[in-house]
Motif scaffolding. Structure first.
Motif, PDB file in Angstrom:
ATOM      1  N   ILE A 138       9.702   6.300  17.489  1.00  0.00           N
ATOM      2  CA  ILE A 138       9.818   6.334  18.885  1.00  0.00           C
ATOM      3  C   ILE A 138      10.246   5.043  19.763  1.00  0.00           C
ATOM      4  N   LEU A 139      10.461   4.869  20.682  1.00  0.00           N
ATOM      5  CA  LEU A 139      10.475   3.947  21.463  1.00  0.00           C
ATOM      6  C   LEU A 139       9.791   2.553  21.231  1.00  0.00           C
ATOM      7  N   SER A 140       8.370   2.759  21.160  1.00  0.00           N
ATOM      8  CA  SER A 140       7.609   1.525  20.911  1.00  0.00           C
ATOM      9  C   SER A 140       5.917   2.190  20.413  1.00  0.00           C
ATOM     10  N   ALA A 141       5.946   1.646  18.807  1.00  0.00           N
ATOM     11  CA  ALA A 141       4.368   2.708  19.055  1.00  0.00           C
ATOM     12  C   ALA A 141       2.991   1.635  19.327  1.00  0.00           C
ATOM     13  N   ARG A 142       3.330   1.082  20.366  1.00  0.00           N
ATOM     14  CA  ARG A 142       2.751  -0.259  20.589  1.00  0.00           C
ATOM     15  C   ARG A 142       1.945   1.326  21.812  1.00  0.00           C
ATOM     16  N   TYR A 143       0.385   0.910  21.810  1.00  0.00           N
ATOM     17  CA  TYR A 143      -0.472   1.648  22.507  1.00  0.00           C
ATOM     18  C   TYR A 143      -2.145   0.343  22.758  1.00  0.00           C
ATOM     19  N   CYS A 144      -2.662   0.229  24.000  1.00  0.00           N
ATOM     20  CA  CYS A 144      -3.787  -0.449  24.363  1.00  0.00           C
ATOM     21  C   CYS A 144      -4.526   0.559  24.848  1.00  0.00           C
ATOM     22  N   MET A 145      -6.132  -0.227  24.229  1.00  0.00           N
ATOM     23  CA  MET A 145      -7.107   0.599  24.332  1.00  0.00           C
ATOM     24  C   MET A 145      -8.500  -0.686  25.206  1.00  0.00           C
TER      25      MET A 145
ATOM     26  N   ILE B  56       0.657  -1.175  -0.530  1.00  0.00           N
ATOM     27  CA  ILE B  56      -0.068  -0.020   0.100  1.00  0.00           C
ATOM     28  C   ILE B  56       0.846   0.720   0.468  1.00  0.00           C
ATOM     29  N   LYS B  57       0.175   2.265  -0.450  1.00  0.00           N
ATOM     30  CA  LYS B  57       0.896   3.422  -0.788  1.00  0.00           C
ATOM     31  C   LYS B  57       0.736   3.846   1.017  1.00  0.00           C
ATOM     32  N   PHE B  58       1.686   4.129   1.419  1.00  0.00           N
ATOM     33  CA  PHE B  58       2.116   4.877   2.814  1.00  0.00           C
ATOM     34  C   PHE B  58       4.127   5.485   3.570  1.00  0.00           C
ATOM     35  N   ASN B  59       3.537   6.353   3.253  1.00  0.00           N
ATOM     36  CA  ASN B  59       5.041   7.289   3.688  1.00  0.00           C
ATOM     37  C   ASN B  59       5.385   6.970   4.787  1.00  0.00           C
ATOM     38  N   LEU B  60       6.545   5.563   5.286  1.00  0.00           N
ATOM     39  CA  LEU B  60       6.660   5.030   6.566  1.00  0.00           C
ATOM     40  C   LEU B  60       7.718   6.552   7.080  1.00  0.00           C
ATOM     41  N   ASP B  61       9.074   7.114   6.229  1.00  0.00           N
ATOM     42  CA  ASP B  61       9.583   8.311   6.979  1.00  0.00           C
ATOM     43  C   ASP B  61       8.959   8.848   7.304  1.00  0.00           C
ATOM     44  N   GLU B  62       7.578   9.786   6.714  1.00  0.00           N
ATOM     45  CA  GLU B  62       6.906  10.927   7.885  1.00  0.00           C
ATOM     46  C   GLU B  62       5.675  10.331   8.783  1.00  0.00           C
ATOM     47  N   ASN B  63       5.797   9.342   8.873  1.00  0.00           N
ATOM     48  CA  ASN B  63       4.667   7.986  10.303  1.00  0.00           C
ATOM     49  C   ASN B  63       5.313   9.466  11.738  1.00  0.00           C
ATOM     50  N   PRO B  64       4.549   9.426  12.651  1.00  0.00           N
ATOM     51  CA  PRO B  64       5.572  10.133  13.847  1.00  0.00           C
ATOM     52  C   PRO B  64       5.919   9.673  14.439  1.00  0.00           C
ATOM     53  N   PHE B  65       5.054   8.285  14.264  1.00  0.00           N
ATOM     54  CA  PHE B  65       5.422   7.310  15.330  1.00  0.00           C
ATOM     55  C   PHE B  65       6.342   6.265  15.243  1.00  0.00           C
ATOM     56  N   THR B  66       7.019   6.702  13.785  1.00  0.00           N
ATOM     57  CA  THR B  66       7.850   5.060  13.302  1.00  0.00           C
ATOM     58  C   THR B  66       9.485   4.929  14.264  1.00  0.00           C
TER      59      THR B  66
ATOM     60  N   THR C 125     -14.653  -7.002  29.614  1.00  0.00           N
ATOM     61  CA  THR C 125     -14.043  -6.040  28.839  1.00  0.00           C
ATOM     62  C   THR C 125     -13.145  -7.068  27.357  1.00  0.00           C
ATOM     63  N   VAL C 126     -12.438  -6.075  26.255  1.00  0.00           N
ATOM     64  CA  VAL C 126     -11.845  -5.835  25.508  1.00  0.00           C
ATOM     65  C   VAL C 126     -11.255  -5.200  25.948  1.00  0.00           C
ATOM     66  N   SER C 127      -9.713  -6.570  24.914  1.00  0.00           N
ATOM     67  CA  SER C 127      -8.862  -4.893  25.186  1.00  0.00           C
ATOM     68  C   SER C 127      -7.676  -4.928  23.912  1.00  0.00           C
ATOM     69  N   ILE C 128      -7.652  -4.324  22.909  1.00  0.00           N
ATOM     70  CA  ILE C 128      -6.775  -4.542  21.761  1.00  0.00           C
ATOM     71  C   ILE C 128      -5.696  -3.461  22.238  1.00  0.00           C
ATOM     72  N   THR C 129      -4.119  -4.484  21.800  1.00  0.00           N
ATOM     73  CA  THR C 129      -2.803  -3.730  21.702  1.00  0.00           C
ATOM     74  C   THR C 129      -3.415  -3.515  20.265  1.00  0.00           C
ATOM     75  N   VAL C 130      -2.307  -2.289  19.317  1.00  0.00           N
ATOM     76  CA  VAL C 130      -1.966  -1.968  18.439  1.00  0.00           C
ATOM     77  C   VAL C 130      -0.689  -1.006  17.526  1.00  0.00           C
ATOM     78  N   SER C 131      -0.683  -1.061  16.956  1.00  0.00           N
ATOM     79  CA  SER C 131       0.892   0.170  16.295  1.00  0.00           C
ATOM     80  C   SER C 131       0.383   1.631  16.202  1.00  0.00           C
ATOM     81  N   HIS C 132       0.856   2.542  16.776  1.00  0.00           N
ATOM     82  CA  HIS C 132      -0.400   3.832  16.428  1.00  0.00           C
ATOM     83  C   HIS C 132       0.149   4.006  15.069  1.00  0.00           C
ATOM     84  N   ILE C 133       1.155   3.452  14.483  1.00  0.00           N
ATOM     85  CA  ILE C 133       1.787   4.008  13.011  1.00  0.00           C
ATOM     86  C   ILE C 133       0.844   3.645  12.358  1.00  0.00           C
ATOM     87  N   PHE C 134       0.394   2.671  11.899  1.00  0.00           N
ATOM     88  CA  PHE C 134      -1.004   2.171  11.475  1.00  0.00           C
ATOM     89  C   PHE C 134      -2.216   2.583  11.900  1.00  0.00           C
ATOM     90  N   VAL C 135      -2.595   2.482  13.230  1.00  0.00           N
ATOM     91  CA  VAL C 135      -3.916   2.236  13.820  1.00  0.00           C
ATOM     92  C   VAL C 135      -4.060   4.065  14.570  1.00  0.00           C
TER      93      VAL C 135
END
Length: 209
Positions: free
Chosen positions: A16-23, A4-14, A178-188
């Motif tokens: 950082i220490l970890s782009a993982r976060y949970c909701m 897919i067309k996605f500029n990883l170089d300009e993504n602000p979360f690429t 409760t449902v918890s999902i952990t993802v990467s802020h790079i895409f989500v």
């Protein structure tokens, strides 16, 4: 999968220490809970099907970074730990998506048989190295039916890990889970997680007759 067309170089979360976060959010599961108990079906398996269906409806949750490029899988299969009744045998299974079957009830029976065969030693469980799982079209699902938790943290294999991790807990007296999902802020972003939980509630509210 497709690139897919996605500029990883300009993504602000690429970088950082970890782009993982949970909701985490609570889902009302009364309809499915009653159905499974009245029809001798596994609530665990049917919940897994609802979670997989909701996950696969959000494109951003199916994206990965492979060799420096962004890809999107057509669908994600599920990997989940399973145990025997005595909690002595612990293995993992990989299951196909419910969309591969004529109905979720047919899928339910397939998962039930697969789980039984793995625990009985008739089939091999899933055993792919943790560091290679990001390159497979899978998401990790884990149920903690002993605890009605409100939030949970997850292990991070690597700082750039993308694979979604979904955990769900015990159903309380109000039929909430409760449902918890952990993802990467790079895409989500939060919007996509909002879609996931919206689709998930609709899955649990479906009629399975």
């Amino acid at each position: 999968m497709k690139e897919i067309k996605f500029n990883l170089d300009e993504n602000p979360f690429t970088d950082i220490l970890s782009a993982r976060y949970c909701m985490s959010a609570r889902i009302n599961v009364e309809k499915l809970w009653n159905y499974t108990h009245e029809n001798d079906k596994s609530f665990f398996i049917m919940s897994l099907g609802c979670l997989m269906n909701a996950l696969n409806k959000v494109a951003q949750l199916k994206r990965r970074i492979i060799e420096g490029k962004a890809y999107e899988f057509d669908y994600l299969e599920g990997v989940s730990p399973i145990m025997d009744e005595d909690n002595e045998i612990y293995k993992e299974m990989r299951v196909k998506t419910p969309q591969c079957f004529d109905s979720i009830l047919e899928w339910h029976d397939y998962v039930k048989e697969l789980s039984r065969d793995i625990l009985n030693g008739k089939k091999e469980g899933f055993a792919l190295d943790m560091f290679k799982r990001d390159f497979e079209n899978i998401a990790n699902f884990s149920c903690i039916p002993w605890v009605d938790f409100e939030s949970i943290t997850n292990c991070v294999v690597t700082s750039n890990q993308i694979q979604p991790l979904i955990t769900w807990g015990r159903v309380n007296d109000n039929y909430e889970m409760t449902v918890s999902i952990t993802v990467s802020h790079i895409f989500v972003n939060g919007r996509e997680l909002g879609y996931f939980f919206e689709y998930l509630q609709k899955e649990f509210d479906k009629s399975f007759e």
